[in-house]
Motif scaffolding. Sequence first.
Motif, PDB file in Angstrom:
ATOM      1  N   PHE A 302      -0.974-124.754 -34.657  1.00  0.00           N
ATOM      2  CA  PHE A 302       0.163-123.859 -34.498  1.00  0.00           C
ATOM      3  C   PHE A 302      -0.002-122.893 -33.329  1.00  0.00           C
ATOM      4  CE2 PHE A 302      -2.402-121.337 -37.580  1.00  0.00           C
ATOM      5  CZ  PHE A 302      -2.418-120.105 -36.952  1.00  0.00           C
ATOM      6  N   TRP A 303      -1.256-122.588 -32.951  1.00  0.00           N
ATOM      7  CA  TRP A 303      -1.474-121.673 -31.834  1.00  0.00           C
ATOM      8  C   TRP A 303      -0.877-122.230 -30.539  1.00  0.00           C
ATOM      9  CZ3 TRP A 303      -2.838-116.829 -32.560  1.00  0.00           C
ATOM     10  CH2 TRP A 303      -3.574-116.483 -33.699  1.00  0.00           C
ATOM     11  N   LYS A 304      -0.942-123.546 -30.362  1.00  0.00           N
ATOM     12  CA  LYS A 304      -0.409-124.170 -29.150  1.00  0.00           C
ATOM     13  C   LYS A 304       1.104-124.337 -29.191  1.00  0.00           C
ATOM     14  CE  LYS A 304      -4.642-126.764 -28.155  1.00  0.00           C
ATOM     15  NZ  LYS A 304      -5.244-128.113 -27.919  1.00  0.00           N
ATOM     16  N   GLU A 305       1.664-124.244 -30.382  1.00  0.00           N
ATOM     17  CA  GLU A 305       3.099-124.497 -30.535  1.00  0.00           C
ATOM     18  C   GLU A 305       3.943-123.227 -30.478  1.00  0.00           C
ATOM     19  OE1 GLU A 305       3.121-126.452 -34.275  1.00  0.00           O
ATOM     20  OE2 GLU A 305       2.278-128.341 -33.492  1.00  0.00           O
ATOM     21  N   ILE A 306       3.302-122.065 -30.513  1.00  0.00           N
ATOM     22  CA  ILE A 306       4.042-120.796 -30.525  1.00  0.00           C
ATOM     23  C   ILE A 306       4.601-120.489 -29.136  1.00  0.00           C
ATOM     24  CG2 ILE A 306       3.831-118.292 -30.840  1.00  0.00           C
ATOM     25  CD1 ILE A 306       1.655-118.912 -32.936  1.00  0.00           C
ATOM     26  N   SER A 307       5.874-120.122 -29.092  1.00  0.00           N
ATOM     27  CA  SER A 307       6.531-119.774 -27.830  1.00  0.00           C
ATOM     28  C   SER A 307       7.476-118.613 -28.065  1.00  0.00           C
ATOM     29  CB  SER A 307       7.307-120.981 -27.284  1.00  0.00           C
ATOM     30  OG  SER A 307       8.058-120.607 -26.144  1.00  0.00           O
ATOM     31  N   PHE A 308       7.677-117.799 -27.041  1.00  0.00           N
ATOM     32  CA  PHE A 308       8.566-116.647 -27.141  1.00  0.00           C
ATOM     33  C   PHE A 308       9.860-116.856 -26.356  1.00  0.00           C
ATOM     34  CE2 PHE A 308       4.634-113.752 -27.715  1.00  0.00           C
ATOM     35  CZ  PHE A 308       4.530-114.163 -29.026  1.00  0.00           C
ATOM     36  N   THR A 309      10.255-118.097 -26.180  1.00  0.00           N
ATOM     37  CA  THR A 309      11.470-118.375 -25.418  1.00  0.00           C
ATOM     38  C   THR A 309      12.727-118.320 -26.285  1.00  0.00           C
ATOM     39  OG1 THR A 309      11.137-120.752 -25.782  1.00  0.00           O
ATOM     40  CG2 THR A 309      10.248-119.805 -23.750  1.00  0.00           C
ATOM     41  N   ASP A 310      12.541-118.317 -27.606  1.00  0.00           N
ATOM     42  CA  ASP A 310      13.689-118.280 -28.502  1.00  0.00           C
ATOM     43  C   ASP A 310      14.251-116.853 -28.578  1.00  0.00           C
ATOM     44  OD1 ASP A 310      11.184-117.634 -29.751  1.00  0.00           O
ATOM     45  OD2 ASP A 310      12.270-117.457 -31.637  1.00  0.00           O
ATOM     46  N   GLU A 311      15.467-116.740 -29.087  1.00  0.00           N
ATOM     47  CA  GLU A 311      16.087-115.429 -29.243  1.00  0.00           C
ATOM     48  C   GLU A 311      15.311-114.619 -30.280  1.00  0.00           C
ATOM     49  OE1 GLU A 311      20.471-113.433 -30.209  1.00  0.00           O
ATOM     50  OE2 GLU A 311      20.071-115.541 -30.704  1.00  0.00           O
ATOM     51  N   ASN A 312      15.083-113.357 -29.981  1.00  0.00           N
ATOM     52  CA  ASN A 312      14.299-112.518 -30.867  1.00  0.00           C
ATOM     53  C   ASN A 312      15.157-111.389 -31.427  1.00  0.00           C
ATOM     54  OD1 ASN A 312      12.170-111.272 -32.223  1.00  0.00           O
ATOM     55  ND2 ASN A 312      11.602-110.049 -30.425  1.00  0.00           N
ATOM     56  N   LEU A 313      15.385-111.408 -32.730  1.00  0.00           N
ATOM     57  CA  LEU A 313      16.155-110.347 -33.384  1.00  0.00           C
ATOM     58  C   LEU A 313      15.250-109.383 -34.136  1.00  0.00           C
ATOM     59  CD1 LEU A 313      19.111-112.495 -34.816  1.00  0.00           C
ATOM     60  CD2 LEU A 313      19.032-111.188 -32.672  1.00  0.00           C
ATOM     61  N   SER A 314      13.961-109.686 -34.168  1.00  0.00           N
ATOM     62  CA  SER A 314      12.999-108.825 -34.845  1.00  0.00           C
ATOM     63  C   SER A 314      12.748-107.559 -34.025  1.00  0.00           C
ATOM     64  CB  SER A 314      11.684-109.576 -35.043  1.00  0.00           C
ATOM     65  OG  SER A 314      10.669-108.721 -35.504  1.00  0.00           O
ATOM     66  N   THR A 315      12.421-106.475 -34.711  1.00  0.00           N
ATOM     67  CA  THR A 315      12.148-105.208 -34.020  1.00  0.00           C
ATOM     68  C   THR A 315      10.840-104.545 -34.452  1.00  0.00           C
ATOM     69  OG1 THR A 315      13.438-103.983 -35.678  1.00  0.00           O
ATOM     70  CG2 THR A 315      14.599-104.716 -33.679  1.00  0.00           C
ATOM     71  N   THR A 316      10.188-105.035 -35.487  1.00  0.00           N
ATOM     72  CA  THR A 316       9.004-104.362 -36.002  1.00  0.00           C
ATOM     73  C   THR A 316       7.880-104.322 -34.965  1.00  0.00           C
ATOM     74  OG1 THR A 316       7.368-104.320 -37.777  1.00  0.00           O
ATOM     75  CG2 THR A 316       8.095-106.497 -37.032  1.00  0.00           C
ATOM     76  N   ASP A 317       7.264-103.147 -34.819  1.00  0.00           N
ATOM     77  CA  ASP A 317       6.151-103.006 -33.879  1.00  0.00           C
ATOM     78  C   ASP A 317       5.162-101.920 -34.330  1.00  0.00           C
ATOM     79  OD1 ASP A 317       7.577-100.705 -33.460  1.00  0.00           O
ATOM     80  OD2 ASP A 317       7.659-100.881 -31.276  1.00  0.00           O
ATOM     81  N   ASN A 318       5.183-101.603 -35.612  1.00  0.00           N
ATOM     82  CA  ASN A 318       4.376-100.475 -36.089  1.00  0.00           C
ATOM     83  C   ASN A 318       3.266-100.868 -37.063  1.00  0.00           C
ATOM     84  OD1 ASN A 318       6.020-101.195 -38.206  1.00  0.00           O
ATOM     85  ND2 ASN A 318       6.665 -99.106 -38.716  1.00  0.00           N
ATOM     86  N   PHE A 319       2.810-102.098 -36.985  1.00  0.00           N
ATOM     87  CA  PHE A 319       1.772-102.556 -37.901  1.00  0.00           C
ATOM     88  C   PHE A 319       0.514-101.690 -37.794  1.00  0.00           C
ATOM     89  CE2 PHE A 319      -1.958-105.164 -38.940  1.00  0.00           C
ATOM     90  CZ  PHE A 319      -1.618-105.654 -40.189  1.00  0.00           C
ATOM     91  N   PHE A 320       0.051-101.450 -36.569  1.00  0.00           N
ATOM     92  CA  PHE A 320      -1.158-100.664 -36.369  1.00  0.00           C
ATOM     93  C   PHE A 320      -0.896 -99.174 -36.523  1.00  0.00           C
ATOM     94  CE2 PHE A 320      -1.964-104.598 -33.969  1.00  0.00           C
ATOM     95  CZ  PHE A 320      -3.119-105.009 -34.613  1.00  0.00           C
ATOM     96  N   ASP A 321       0.290 -98.735 -36.143  1.00  0.00           N
ATOM     97  CA  ASP A 321       0.634 -97.309 -36.284  1.00  0.00           C
ATOM     98  C   ASP A 321       0.598 -96.879 -37.742  1.00  0.00           C
ATOM     99  OD1 ASP A 321       1.012 -97.103 -33.558  1.00  0.00           O
ATOM    100  OD2 ASP A 321       3.159 -97.539 -33.681  1.00  0.00           O
ATOM    101  N   MET A 322       1.152 -97.710 -38.615  1.00  0.00           N
ATOM    102  CA  MET A 322       1.164 -97.373 -40.040  1.00  0.00           C
ATOM    103  C   MET A 322      -0.254 -97.335 -40.601  1.00  0.00           C
ATOM    104  SD  MET A 322       4.577 -99.382 -41.429  1.00  0.00           S
ATOM    105  CE  MET A 322       4.375 -98.748 -43.103  1.00  0.00           C
TER     106      MET A 322
END
Length: 331
Positions: A302-322
Motif C-alpha cells: 500500500f505504501w507504493k499505491e498511495i497518491s495525493f492526486t485525488d480531490e481532498n476534502l479532509s481538513t484534519t491536521d492536529n494529530f500531534f498538536d492534540m
Amino acid sequence: MNFFINNKKIIKKYILLVTILVVSSLSMSACKGIELENKTEQVEGYSQSEAMILLVNERNRYEKAYTSDIWKLVVDDSGNTFDKLLVQNVKSYMEQIKLLCMLAEERGITVNSQERDEIRKLSEKYMASLTEADLNAIGCSSDDIQDVYTDYYQANKLIHSLTEAIDSDISDSEAKVIKVQQIVTSSLKKAKAILKKIKIDNSDFETMATRYSEFENAEIVLERGKGDGLYENTAFSLDEGEVSNILVIDGMFYIIKCTDGYDEEATLKRKESLQNAINNKTFQEAYAPYKQDHNISFSDKFWKEISFTDENLSTTDNFFDMYREEFPEYS
C-alpha cells in the motif's frame, strides 16, 4: 513532531524520530513481519489505516501552507513528485517508530494501565474531532488511533528515561548571546582615524560605520564558538556600549562595539539548543548501535499505491498538536 517546512523551503527531510520518539509493540490488525538486515524477527508493522492517520495529517498541513499544487512539484532527476517524497518520509518515520519500539521493549519501557487510559481518552477526543471527510480519507477506527498514540507516547517516554538524568549544567556564560556592530576597512590608516573620531571625538559609532565601513553594518548576533577566535573573544570581553581597539583579521581591520551585552531571550534559546544537542548525543549512544543491528524496512504494497492526486476534502491536521496539549511532559 512537526512536519512543517522551516523557512518556507519547499523540500526538507523530516527531523529524524530519534530526537523525540520511540514506540511500543501493540496488537494491530493486518500486520506483516519486517525483515531485518542482520537478522529476521517477526514484529508487528502498521496497517494502512494506521499509516493514513499520519499521511492525511501531513497532507493537510502541506496543502494549507502551499495548496495542492505542491504535489506536482518534481523533486529529483527521476521525475518523482513531492507527494511521493512525503509518503516515503512518513514511511521512514514509521519504520523508525517500529525500530525504536523494539528498543523500548528491550529496555523495559512500557505504557502502564493508567497511561493507557489517558491515551484512550485522547484517542476518543481525536476521533470525535474528525469529520466525515476525514474518516473517509483515513479509514481508521478508534483502536487504530489509540495504537498510534500509544506508540508515540512510549517513544517519548523512552527518550525521557534516557535523558532525564543528564546534568549538563550549561552556564549562562557558555550559552551567552550578545549583539555587536562593526566597522571594517582594508586600510589601517583609515581604521586609526575612525577609532580616534569615535573614542576621542565621541562620534556616533553607527554613523561612522554607515559612512566608512566596507562591510554592511547590520547588527551581528554572536554566540560562543561560532566565530573567529580573536573577534569572538574581543566582542565577549566588551561591556555594553564599549568599543574595541583595532583588530586585524584576514588582512582586514575591524572595530567592534557591543550594543547588547546579554540578549536574554536569545541566550535562553541557545541554552535550550545546547541542552537538546547533549540529549540527542546521549540518546544516539543508546540508539545508534541498536539501529546498526536492526535496520528495518516495511514491504507492504500500500505504501507504493498511495497518491495525493485525488480531490481532498479532509481538513484534519492536529494529530500531534492534540497529543502535545495532553502530554506536554512527554513531547
